[in-house]
Design a protein around this motif. Structure first.
Motif, mmCIF file in Angstrom:
data_model
loop_
_atom_site.group_PDB
_atom_site.id
_atom_site.type_symbol
_atom_site.label_atom_id
_atom_site.label_comp_id
_atom_site.label_asym_id
_atom_site.label_seq_id
_atom_site.Cartn_x
_atom_site.Cartn_y
_atom_site.Cartn_z
ATOM 1 N N LEU A 1 -2.773 1.211 -10.705
ATOM 2 C CA LEU A 1 -2.073 1.180 -9.423
ATOM 3 C C LEU A 1 -0.660 1.742 -9.562
ATOM 4 O O LEU A 1 -0.186 2.493 -8.710
ATOM 5 N N TYR B 1 -9.292 -9.471 -0.878
ATOM 6 C CA TYR B 1 -9.825 -9.048 -2.175
ATOM 7 C C TYR B 1 -8.703 -9.151 -3.202
ATOM 8 O O TYR B 1 -7.543 -9.350 -2.847
ATOM 9 N N LEU C 1 -11.039 -1.029 -2.979
ATOM 10 C CA LEU C 1 -9.933 -1.673 -2.248
ATOM 11 C C LEU C 1 -8.883 -2.166 -3.225
ATOM 12 O O LEU C 1 -7.680 -1.973 -3.041
ATOM 13 N N GLU D 1 -10.784 8.014 1.744
ATOM 14 C CA GLU D 1 -11.183 8.506 0.417
ATOM 15 C C GLU D 1 -12.576 7.976 0.052
ATOM 16 O O GLU D 1 -13.414 8.702 -0.495
ATOM 17 N N ASP E 1 0.847 -1.196 0.000
ATOM 18 C CA ASP E 1 0.000 0.000 0.000
ATOM 19 C C ASP E 1 0.879 1.242 0.000
ATOM 20 O O ASP E 1 1.944 1.250 0.618
ATOM 21 N N TYR E 2 0.449 2.297 -0.689
ATOM 22 C CA TYR E 2 1.210 3.546 -0.633
ATOM 23 C C TYR E 2 0.819 4.376 0.588
ATOM 24 O O TYR E 2 1.302 5.480 0.783
ATOM 25 N N HIS E 3 -0.100 3.851 1.381
ATOM 26 C CA HIS E 3 -0.404 4.456 2.679
ATOM 27 C C HIS E 3 0.361 3.693 3.756
ATOM 28 O O HIS E 3 0.462 2.459 3.675
ATOM 29 N N GLY F 1 -6.538 0.333 -4.466
ATOM 30 C CA GLY F 1 -5.703 0.992 -3.458
ATOM 31 C C GLY F 1 -6.325 2.265 -2.914
ATOM 32 O O GLY F 1 -5.633 3.103 -2.334
ATOM 33 N N ILE F 2 -7.615 2.437 -3.119
ATOM 34 C CA ILE F 2 -8.288 3.636 -2.611
ATOM 35 C C ILE F 2 -8.479 3.455 -1.104
ATOM 36 O O ILE F 2 -8.946 2.408 -0.651
ATOM 37 N N SER F 3 -8.140 4.488 -0.357
ATOM 38 C CA SER F 3 -8.143 4.337 1.104
ATOM 39 C C SER F 3 -9.552 4.464 1.674
ATOM 40 O O SER F 3 -10.468 4.988 1.022
ATOM 41 N N HIS G 1 2.867 -5.215 -5.657
ATOM 42 C CA HIS G 1 1.689 -4.807 -4.884
ATOM 43 C C HIS G 1 0.797 -6.027 -4.677
ATOM 44 O O HIS G 1 0.517 -6.767 -5.604
#
Lengths: 337, 110
Positions: free
Chosen positions: A204, A196, B70, B78, A147-149, B73-75, A190
């Motif tokens: 991405l 999921y 998901l 968001e 994740d980039y978070h 990669g959407i948080s 990734h």
């Protein structure tokens, strides 16, 4: 969970027909290799991290480490013309005490040389020297960044992992890794932080590039998506969270015949820490060695026999055939990547 | 039929072409085109779809588009922002219609 129990659970899933039946119905043949151009070597299960999705079940307590004798045998095989890529994985490969020597030898072969590093280990004094070893031998570094978070990555890879991966990426960028054309290659794998499937690889990659550069000032070359395989620690997560049947049904519904035609086992041979041969790293962790009368130890390696071997399959193989396909090199459907 | 909504029915969505093949196929062509990346990114369109799914209270769409968010990669924050945008729009639409009420009140009251 031992491998027999994992295989029993995977074999008893009710959400889909067996992978064998599905594959044979769509391709009208059994799954078989067509060549061996990737030699994937799992140099040991020891790791400084204990990631929640790890199919290897790797961690600091593991003691399985590939010996120099087996690595030497791998080196001999890597010299064969047909092998174009040497792909080193673990565990944390850096924790194998022979890795530095091996990379120097493999680097002389002028082949694509990949190390799958968690990067976090490169910040430890004992392993920081590997950055120079990688650069000197033009090693392609692949790191898992789910994740980039920071919260997503830390949930999967452990507290503080995100910040340390970014720090290590910065050090690699300083060594000309991850920049544009002709730089040393730094790629990201990734994989979803949960039950999921991964999304579109291109979308991405674009988002990762934007976020990592604007928020952290780091760059990389390519992003590859890999579907989490229902094996090892990730299988335990699916079972404990009540997601197993839905996840398997989702993989099965997303079965893509085009992805099935391009699965990585058709062009890869995987070597375990003790020299046992497998069709892929996932089969390796399930104890499913190459079969159907093939030589199954590195000392008996025979490329003539192995390049057209029949692949050992199970329901976990749905992980590689869902959607745009999944492999250690990312999506497998042509045009999807 | 024990329930009006069943999560397992989501996989039946591709079969809505049944009984009206031509229109069903035309819909899927339009749906695919409208939800794929164009001038807007796939990410942006997925967040729009999620907000619409929530405002329209479609459990199938919420399931499908939460998973797609998901996957992209959407948080979580968001996604929640997108849902709030939808919620604010719905609230605004309701309040804008109070204009009818206010007009009637003004017409009828002494």
């Amino acid at each position: 969970m031992d491998t027999n129990e994992q295989l029993r659970i995977l074999g008893s899933t009710t959400g889909c027909i067996s992978f064998k039946e599905r594959f044979e119905r769509s391709s009208k043949a059994s799954l078989a290799a067509t060549k061996i151009n990737v030699l994937q070597i799992n140099v040991g299960k020891r790791c400084n991290l204990s990631c929640r999705h790890c199919h290897v079940d790797a961690g600091p307590e593991r003691t399985e480490i590939m010996s120099r004798k087996i690595l030497n045998a791998c080196l001999d095989i890597a010299k064969q013309k047909e092998i174009s890529t040497i792909d080193i994985t673990g565990g944390s490969p850096e924790m194998n005490p022979h890795l530095g020597w091996f990379l120097c030898e493999a680097g002389k072969l002028d082949k694509r040389l990949i190390v799958r590093s968690n990067l976090v280990i490169l910040l430890e004094d004992a392993y920081a020297g590997f950055i120079d070893v990688y650069a000197k031998n033009r090693v392609e570094v692949v790191t898992s960044l789910p994740d980039y978070h920071d919260d997503g990555t830390n949930r999967q890879r452990g507290s503080g992992a995100f910040t340390r991966i970014i720090q290590a990426m910065r050090l690699l960028n300083q060594k000309d890794y991850g920049r544009e054309e002709r730089s040393l290659v730094l790629n990201i794998m990734h994989n979803p932080v949960g039950a999921y499937l991964p999304g579109a690889q291109k979308a991405l990659e674009a988002e990762y590039k934007k976020r990592l550069f604007t928020e952290h000032g780091v760059v990389f070359n390519r992003l590859f998506c890999i579907t989490n395989m229902p094996v090892g620690r990730y299988l335990e997560y699916l079972l404990n969270s009540g997601n197993f049947e839905d996840y398997m049904a989702g993989l099965c519904e997303a079965y893509n015949p085009l992805a099935a035609e391009n699965v990585m086992c058709r062009s890869t041979i995987s070597v375990g820490w003790d020299g046992t041969l497998y069709d892929c790293d996932f089969n390796q962790m399930l104890g499913l060695r190459v079969n159907h009368g093939m030589p199954d130890m590195i000392m008996d390696f025979n490329i003539e026999k192995l390049r057209s071997r029949k692949i050992v399959i199970g329901n976990h193989c749905y992980g590689c055939t869902a959607g745009i396909g999944s492999s250690c090199q990312g999506a497998t459907v042509v045009g999807a990547g | 039929m024990s329930n009006y909504y069943d999560s397992k029915d989501l996989v039946d969505f591709p079969n809505i072409t049944e009984f009206a093949k031509e229109q069903g196929e035309a819909f899927f062509q339009y749906y695919g085109s409208a939800t794929s990346a164009g001038k807007l990114t796939e990410r942006e369109k997925t967040l729009i779809a999620l907000a619409v799914a929530a405002t329209q209270k479609c459990p199938y769409c919420i399931d499908a588009y939460t998973n797609k968010c998901l996957s992209l990669g959407i948080s979580n924050d968001e996604m929640m922002e997108a849902v709030h945008t939808g919620a604010a729009m719905v609230a605004g639409v309701v309040l804008a219609h109070s204009m009818q009420m206010r007009k009637i009140i003004k017409q009828k009251e002494m």
